[in-house]
Motif scaffolding. Structure first.
Motif, short mmCIF file in Angstrom:
data_model
loop_
_atom_site.label_atom_id
_atom_site.label_comp_id
_atom_site.label_asym_id
_atom_site.label_seq_id
_atom_site.Cartn_x
_atom_site.Cartn_y
_atom_site.Cartn_z
N VAL A 38 0.86 -1.20 0.00
CA VAL A 38 0.00 0.00 0.00
C VAL A 38 0.89 1.25 0.00
CG1 VAL A 38 -1.80 1.27 1.21
CG2 VAL A 38 -1.88 -1.24 1.12
N LYS A 40 0.09 4.39 -0.80
CA LYS A 40 -0.57 5.70 -0.68
C LYS A 40 0.26 6.66 0.18
CE LYS A 40 -3.35 4.51 3.36
NZ LYS A 40 -4.51 3.77 3.82
N ASN A 61 -5.34 4.31 -2.33
CA ASN A 61 -6.67 4.69 -1.87
C ASN A 61 -7.39 5.65 -2.79
OD1 ASN A 61 -6.39 3.40 0.60
ND2 ASN A 61 -7.64 5.00 1.54
N ILE A 87 -8.04 0.47 -3.39
CA ILE A 87 -8.55 -0.13 -2.15
C ILE A 87 -9.40 0.83 -1.33
CG2 ILE A 87 -6.63 -1.79 -2.01
CD1 ILE A 87 -5.32 0.02 0.08
N MET A 185 -13.74 -7.85 0.65
CA MET A 185 -12.71 -7.08 1.35
C MET A 185 -13.30 -6.50 2.63
SD MET A 185 -11.72 -3.70 2.05
CE MET A 185 -10.98 -2.33 1.17
N ILE A 187 -12.00 -4.07 6.35
CA ILE A 187 -11.00 -3.44 7.22
C ILE A 187 -11.35 -3.90 8.63
CG2 ILE A 187 -10.11 -1.24 8.11
CD1 ILE A 187 -10.95 0.02 5.41
N MET A 228 -3.95 -5.85 7.62
CA MET A 228 -3.09 -4.71 7.37
C MET A 228 -1.89 -4.85 8.33
SD MET A 228 -6.31 -2.00 6.88
CE MET A 228 -5.60 -0.77 7.91
N THR A 229 -1.11 -3.79 8.46
CA THR A 229 0.09 -3.88 9.30
C THR A 229 -0.21 -4.42 10.70
OG1 THR A 229 1.28 -2.15 8.12
CG2 THR A 229 1.89 -2.48 10.42
N ARG A 244 -3.10 -6.21 2.77
CA ARG A 244 -2.81 -4.87 2.26
C ARG A 244 -1.92 -4.16 3.28
NH1 ARG A 244 -8.33 -5.35 2.86
NH2 ARG A 244 -8.11 -3.77 4.48
N VAL A 245 -0.64 -4.05 2.97
CA VAL A 245 0.31 -3.57 3.97
C VAL A 245 1.00 -2.28 3.52
CG1 VAL A 245 2.32 -4.15 5.36
CG2 VAL A 245 0.67 -5.95 4.72
N GLY A 246 0.87 -1.25 4.33
CA GLY A 246 1.52 0.02 4.05
C GLY A 246 2.64 0.30 5.04
N THR A 247 2.27 0.63 6.26
CA THR A 247 3.22 1.11 7.27
C THR A 247 4.41 0.17 7.50
OG1 THR A 247 1.32 2.16 8.33
CG2 THR A 247 3.35 2.07 9.61
N ARG A 253 2.95 7.26 7.21
CA ARG A 253 2.55 8.16 6.13
C ARG A 253 2.54 9.60 6.62
NH1 ARG A 253 -0.35 3.42 5.32
NH2 ARG A 253 -1.86 3.93 6.94
C1 LIG Z 1 -4.00 2.56 4.24
C2 LIG Z 1 -4.71 1.27 4.04
C3 LIG Z 1 -4.07 0.04 4.28
C4 LIG Z 1 -2.65 -0.08 4.82
O1 LIG Z 1 -2.66 0.12 6.20
P1 LIG Z 1 -1.33 -0.06 7.10
O2 LIG Z 1 -1.85 -0.11 8.47
O3 LIG Z 1 -0.45 1.12 6.83
O4 LIG Z 1 -0.69 -1.35 6.69
C5 LIG Z 1 -4.79 -1.12 4.01
N1 LIG Z 1 -6.05 -1.08 3.55
C6 LIG Z 1 -6.69 0.07 3.31
C7 LIG Z 1 -8.09 0.04 2.80
C8 LIG Z 1 -6.05 1.28 3.56
O5 LIG Z 1 -6.73 2.41 3.35
#
Ligand SMILES: *Cc1c(COP(=O)(O)O)cnc(C)c1O
Length: 257
Positions: A38, A40, A61, A87, A185, A187, A228-229, A244-247, A253
């Motif tokens: 991820v 973003k 996003n 996403i 999907m 969250i 996620m993270t 879905r991994v960002g951090t 961010r």
């Molecule tokens: C930002 C986001 C993520 C990533 O989240 P992290 O906690 O940074 O891994 C995953 N899914 C969606 C829908 C997001 O908006």
């Protein structure tokens, strides 16, 4: 500050160790869980670094940000084309752009959006058409601020969709020939305690299983985008096929940008 390539490599190794451990506990293969990076709020250079580390799938996003980074086709290290996943919730007037830039949209939550995407995808590529993977977002955590189908209405929504799809086989339908319904999907609950999300992840898997078993328009409905993270281990244990991994990969961010 963005991570350097070396920092990102270390973060990736730590994340892969977490994924491996969760797969081991769940008795699953590493290949059964796709890692969506991820990106973003991170710049194009961060995407380049990720590709150098083997990333094949990215999540964004916002449609405009996805267009900036992923309109030009890119090649992954394994030779495949880099895939873009949208996403975040997409406003009706952005659906067309989302359909053109994305390989997969995870956040669909209305019949109107499905109908509009079919039209856009039929006309894409100068009328040649494009087949788009879509997932339906369910607000399984039942949080007011989160978008997605109401958890109590998701099943009825999918049943209605099945009727509207008309004759169907092998995941292709008469009325939505340019869309593939790939799964669900969600969250997880944002409580800071990963375990709190287990119930909603398990709910999602049950709903996915029920529709996948129907075949027809749902024959390819095998995906679960969850984790996620903060809660990816629990998601993998409950059957996630796309985390879905960002951090954990790119760092925090900077929302001021
Ligand atoms: C930002 C986001 C993520 C990533 O989240 P992290 O906690 O940074 O891994 C995953 N899914 C969606 C829908 C997001 O908006």
């Amino acid at each position: 500050m963005e991570f350097t390539l070396d920092e990102m490599r270390e973060h990736l190794a730590a994340l892969e160790a977490r994924i491996d451990e969760a797969c081991k506990i769940a008795g699953r293969s590493r290949e059964s869980v796709k890692l969506v990076w991820v990106s973003k709020f991170h710049p194009a250079e961060a995407v380049e670094n990720a590709i150098a580390l083997g990333a094949t799938d990215f999540g964004e996003n916002r449609v405009q940000e996805a267009e900036l980074k992923f309109s030009e086709p890119r090649t992954a290290k394994d030779g495949s084309r880099v895939r873009c996943h949208v996403i975040g919730p997409v406003q009706s007037n952005k659906l067309k752009k989302a359909a053109l830039v994305a390989d997969c949209i995870h956040s669909i939550a209305s019949i109107e959006a499905v109908e509009k995407l079919e039209k856009v995808c039929a006309a894409a590529a100068n009328g040649q058409g494009k087949v788009l993977d879509i997932l339906f977002q369910v607000n399984a955590g039942e949080e007011e601020t989160k978008s997605g189908l109401d958890v109590h209405e998701a099943e009825a929504f999918l049943e209605d969709l099945e009727k509207r799809a008309g004759a169907a086989a092998d995941g292709k339908s008469e009325n939505f020939p340019h869309l593939r319904f790939r799964g669900l999907m969600t969250i997880g609950k944002n409580t800071g305690v990963a375990e709190d999300s287990r119930e909603c992840f398990a709910f999602l898997r049950g709903l996915r299983d029920k529709f996948l078993a129907k075949g027809g328009a749902f024959a390819a409905f095998d995906q679960l985008s969850m984790g996620m993270t903060g809660d990816l281990e629990v998601a993998i244990e409950e059957g996630s096929t796309m985390i879905r991994v960002g951090t954990a990969l790119f760092g925090e961010r900077d929302y001021s940008k």
